[in-house]
Design an enzyme around this catalytic site. Structure first.
Site, mmCIF file in Angstrom:
data_model
loop_
_atom_site.group_PDB
_atom_site.id
_atom_site.type_symbol
_atom_site.label_atom_id
_atom_site.label_comp_id
_atom_site.label_asym_id
_atom_site.label_seq_id
_atom_site.Cartn_x
_atom_site.Cartn_y
_atom_site.Cartn_z
ATOM 1 N N GLU A 129 4.332 -5.022 12.055
ATOM 2 C CA GLU A 129 3.539 -3.812 11.836
ATOM 3 C C GLU A 129 2.275 -4.243 11.112
ATOM 4 O OE1 GLU A 129 4.113 -0.559 12.607
ATOM 5 O OE2 GLU A 129 6.003 -0.928 13.636
ATOM 6 N N ASN A 153 0.805 -1.236 0.000
ATOM 7 C CA ASN A 153 0.000 0.000 0.000
ATOM 8 C C ASN A 153 0.838 1.287 0.000
ATOM 9 O OD1 ASN A 153 0.664 -0.666 2.679
ATOM 10 N ND2 ASN A 153 -1.078 0.463 3.475
ATOM 11 N N GLU A 188 -10.949 -5.312 9.063
ATOM 12 C CA GLU A 188 -10.395 -4.056 8.530
ATOM 13 C C GLU A 188 -10.889 -3.864 7.091
ATOM 14 O OE1 GLU A 188 -6.190 -4.501 7.979
ATOM 15 O OE2 GLU A 188 -5.847 -2.354 7.771
ATOM 16 N N CYS A 191 -3.018 1.716 6.429
ATOM 17 C CA CYS A 191 -3.219 0.933 7.662
ATOM 18 C C CYS A 191 -3.774 1.776 8.796
ATOM 19 C CB CYS A 191 -1.905 0.287 8.088
ATOM 20 S SG CYS A 191 -0.576 1.487 8.273
ATOM 21 N N GLY A 239 2.359 -5.865 7.261
ATOM 22 C CA GLY A 239 1.304 -6.485 6.457
ATOM 23 C C GLY A 239 0.090 -6.816 7.303
ATOM 24 N N SER A 240 -0.649 -7.818 6.851
ATOM 25 C CA SER A 240 -1.931 -8.124 7.491
ATOM 26 C C SER A 240 -1.764 -8.954 8.763
ATOM 27 C CB SER A 240 -2.802 -8.888 6.490
ATOM 28 O OG SER A 240 -2.171 -10.102 6.173
HETATM 29 P P1 NAD Z 1 -0.136 -9.109 3.307
HETATM 30 O O1 NAD Z 1 -0.014 -9.584 4.705
HETATM 31 O O2 NAD Z 1 -1.064 -9.824 2.408
HETATM 32 O O3 NAD Z 1 1.294 -9.123 2.574
HETATM 33 C C1 NAD Z 1 2.431 -8.528 3.132
HETATM 34 C C2 NAD Z 1 3.675 -9.250 2.648
HETATM 35 O O4 NAD Z 1 3.620 -10.602 3.073
HETATM 36 C C3 NAD Z 1 3.831 -9.284 1.127
HETATM 37 O O5 NAD Z 1 5.188 -9.047 0.807
HETATM 38 C C4 NAD Z 1 3.418 -10.693 0.746
HETATM 39 O O6 NAD Z 1 4.110 -11.203 -0.364
HETATM 40 C C5 NAD Z 1 3.772 -11.496 1.981
HETATM 41 N N1 NAD Z 1 2.863 -12.637 2.193
HETATM 42 C C6 NAD Z 1 1.539 -12.700 1.879
HETATM 43 N N2 NAD Z 1 1.014 -13.892 2.252
HETATM 44 C C7 NAD Z 1 2.034 -14.576 2.839
HETATM 45 C C8 NAD Z 1 2.122 -15.879 3.429
HETATM 46 N N3 NAD Z 1 1.062 -16.676 3.513
HETATM 47 N N4 NAD Z 1 3.325 -16.266 3.913
HETATM 48 C C9 NAD Z 1 4.395 -15.458 3.845
HETATM 49 N N5 NAD Z 1 4.360 -14.236 3.285
HETATM 50 C C10 NAD Z 1 3.206 -13.789 2.791
HETATM 51 O O7 NAD Z 1 -0.504 -7.554 3.420
HETATM 52 P P2 NAD Z 1 -0.775 -6.524 2.264
HETATM 53 O O8 NAD Z 1 -2.066 -6.876 1.589
HETATM 54 O O9 NAD Z 1 0.429 -6.343 1.419
HETATM 55 O O10 NAD Z 1 -0.969 -5.179 3.091
HETATM 56 C C11 NAD Z 1 -2.165 -4.826 3.679
HETATM 57 C C12 NAD Z 1 -2.172 -5.090 5.165
HETATM 58 O O11 NAD Z 1 -0.990 -4.561 5.759
HETATM 59 C C13 NAD Z 1 -3.321 -4.400 5.894
HETATM 60 O O12 NAD Z 1 -3.819 -5.268 6.880
HETATM 61 C C14 NAD Z 1 -2.683 -3.194 6.543
HETATM 62 O O13 NAD Z 1 -3.336 -2.720 7.689
HETATM 63 C C15 NAD Z 1 -1.319 -3.719 6.865
HETATM 64 N N6 NAD Z 1 -0.345 -2.643 6.919
HETATM 65 C C16 NAD Z 1 0.182 -2.307 8.107
HETATM 66 C C17 NAD Z 1 1.076 -1.249 8.181
HETATM 67 C C18 NAD Z 1 1.702 -0.828 9.475
HETATM 68 O O14 NAD Z 1 2.641 -0.045 9.413
HETATM 69 N N7 NAD Z 1 1.242 -1.276 10.609
HETATM 70 C C19 NAD Z 1 1.420 -0.565 7.028
HETATM 71 C C20 NAD Z 1 0.855 -0.943 5.827
HETATM 72 C C21 NAD Z 1 -0.033 -2.001 5.775
#
Ligand code: NAD
Length: 442
Positions: free
Chosen positions: A194, A99, A318, A228, A172-173
């Site tokens: 995070e 994002n 979310e 996020c 990430g999520s």
């Molecule tokens: P995501 O968790 O789907 O992916 C994040 C990363 O993890 C990517 O690089 C992806 O390739 C990898 N990944 C995905 N599935 C995986 C798995 N099963 N095993 C290992 N690696 C895997 O998240 P996203 O869709 O890229 O981002 C959105 C989410 O991130 C939202 O929930 C948002 O709130 C959160 N976010 C948090 C912050 C923060 O600073 N706290 C910042 C940005 C986004």
């Protein structure tokens, strides 16, 4: 073997990175636009300039941050001088989301390098153009045994997680955060997670509604709601709701025009999967503004939803998109029912002119961070820790704290030899009484 650096070589590498980023700034902005039509203004404000400023700040302060810190010694160790030494963890894995794909990959990388680590970065596969330019920039700056970018999706990420690291920094999520935590536990690897959450935005009957509408719409619809720390839902005092909705409609139109689809300032949903997830949450009967969608263009207009229940699809997880449910409350107990339904959020916002109400809300609920009378902007102060609590994350970073995140803090007592008090040594004999007296006095 770890890649060894000293402060001078880290500064040199970071200065090189700064120059390479500045040279490629336009390419980065174009990549972000190509990935999901991130407007250039937002790309500069929240991505390139943010990273440039983090780099400048880190280069400027690195010597100070890295210096062993002298702390007040314990009298029990007299005579001594005590220090905290910062040492790099070693091999660091950074996994980034899509994002804010440039900033959320580069900022932790900068601090990890500043602290003296070797880094492997895995950017998100959902923003391939940005990933590509990150790989190019890092390749031009660092040898691969110092910093390496490994592009790819799930399989690549899982393969990296199956290896042994000295630190893992994941953004990430929540569900993937749990996968990362489990993988890290195998080797007792420390982590920063995070993550995200359902961020409430509470408005009481003393709030400046017009200003609140403006500040909320900015925090919600920047990056088309894919932030996020964006407000996830509104909880407004019942009598104020219709008045507030009028202000919101007015401000959205002022920001993005009658047809936000043609606005150059409004981003798109990152991919069809996310578009479908969001489109599925829209209940036409509850839409009070917006609600236009176009799958081909991955467009969803800024949408206000009149919501009265927490049991609907949109109130489950979310949202992470440009849909804003507006719920109302009559008393504080009703606020509590809604907020307590969810895990601790990453952010919370409260709009009020009543200082006591603001204090009550920020003290009553646990959340990563937030604002009184604004949204999102707490992110921009490097002196504030950025991170979640509970399900919204583990650890925090930004500014000096980022350097500390990637450093092991080693405690050192440097004992002087000119005096060696006999008290602690056996045989203890009649020393018990004296030590009890001394400890009471200390
Ligand atoms: P995501 O968790 O789907 O992916 C994040 C990363 O993890 C990517 O690089 C992806 O390739 C990898 N990944 C995905 N599935 C995986 C798995 N099963 N095993 C290992 N690696 C895997 O998240 P996203 O869709 O890229 O981002 C959105 C989410 O991130 C939202 O929930 C948002 O709130 C959160 N976010 C948090 C912050 C923060 O600073 N706290 C910042 C940005 C986004």
């Amino acid at each position: 073997m770890n890649y060894k650096t000293n402060i001078a070589s880290r500064k040199e590498a970071l200065t090189k990175l700064l120059n390479v980023i500045i040279t490629h700034e336009n390419e980065i902005i174009e990549a972000l636009y190509s990935d999901f039509r991130k407007p250039a203004f937002e790309a500069v404000l929240t991505e390139t300039n943010y990273v440039i400023s983090e780099l400048k700040d880190t280069i400027k302060n690195l010597s100070k941050w890295a210096k062993p810190k002298r702390v007040f010694p314990s009298i029990l160790n007299f005579p001594s001088t005590d220090y905290i030494y910062k040492e790099p963890y070693g091999k660091v894995l950074i996994i980034a989301p899509w994002n804010y794909p440039f900033q959320l990959a580069l900022c932790p990388l900068i601090s990890a390098v500043a602290a003296g680590n070797q880094v492997v970065l895995k950017p998100s596969e959902l923003t391939p153009k940005t990933s590509e330019i990150i790989t190019k920039i890092i390749g031009k700056t660092f040898p691969v045994n110092h910093v390496e970018v490994i592009e790819g999706g799930l399989e690549v990420s899982q393969n990296l997680l199956s290896q042994r690291w000295d630190y893992i920094f994941f953004t990430g999520s929540v569900p993937v955060g749990k996968i990362v935590a489990k993988a890290a536990a195998e080797n007792l690897t420390p982590v920063t997670l995070e993550l995200g959450g359902k961020n409430p935005c509470i408005i009481d009957n003393t709030a400046n509604l017009k200003l609140a509408a403006k500040r909320i719409l900015w925090g919600k619809f920047i990056n088309a709601g894919q932030t996020c720390i964006a407000p996830d839902y509104i909880l407004i005092q019942k009598d104020m709701k219709s008045h507030f909705v009028d202000f919101l409609k007015l401000e959205i139109t002022k920001a993005y025009g009658e047809n936000p689809k043609s606005s150059p300032d409004y981003a798109r949903i990152v991919n069809t999967k996310n578009w479908l997830r969001l489109a599925n949450m829209i209940d036409d009967k509850k839409v009070i503004f917006g609600g236009q969608t176009d799958i081909e263009d991955r467009y969803i207009s800024p949408t206000l939803i009149d919501e009265s229940s927490v049991d609907t699809l949109i109130m489950k997880d979310e949202i992470f998109g440009p849909l804003l449910p507006i719920l109302s409350y009559e008393n504080d107990a009703e606020i509590n029912i809604v907020i307590s339904k969810y895990e601790k959020p990453l952010s919370l916002y409260v709009f009020t002119e009543d200082k006591k109400f603001a204090q009550k809300i920020i003290k009553q609920y646990s959340f990563g961070g937030g604002c009184i009378n604004d949204t999102v902007v707490h992110f921009s102060n490097k002196r504030l820790p950025f991170g979640g609590v509970g399900h919204s994350g583990i650890g925090a970073y930004h500014g000096r704290l980022s350097f500390d995140t990637f450093s092991h803090k080693k405690a050192i007592v440097k004992k002087a030899n000119w005096l060696d008090l006999p008290m602690r040594y056996a045989p203890y004999k009649d020393k018990l009484k004296s030590i009890q007296k001394l400890l009471k006095w200390l």
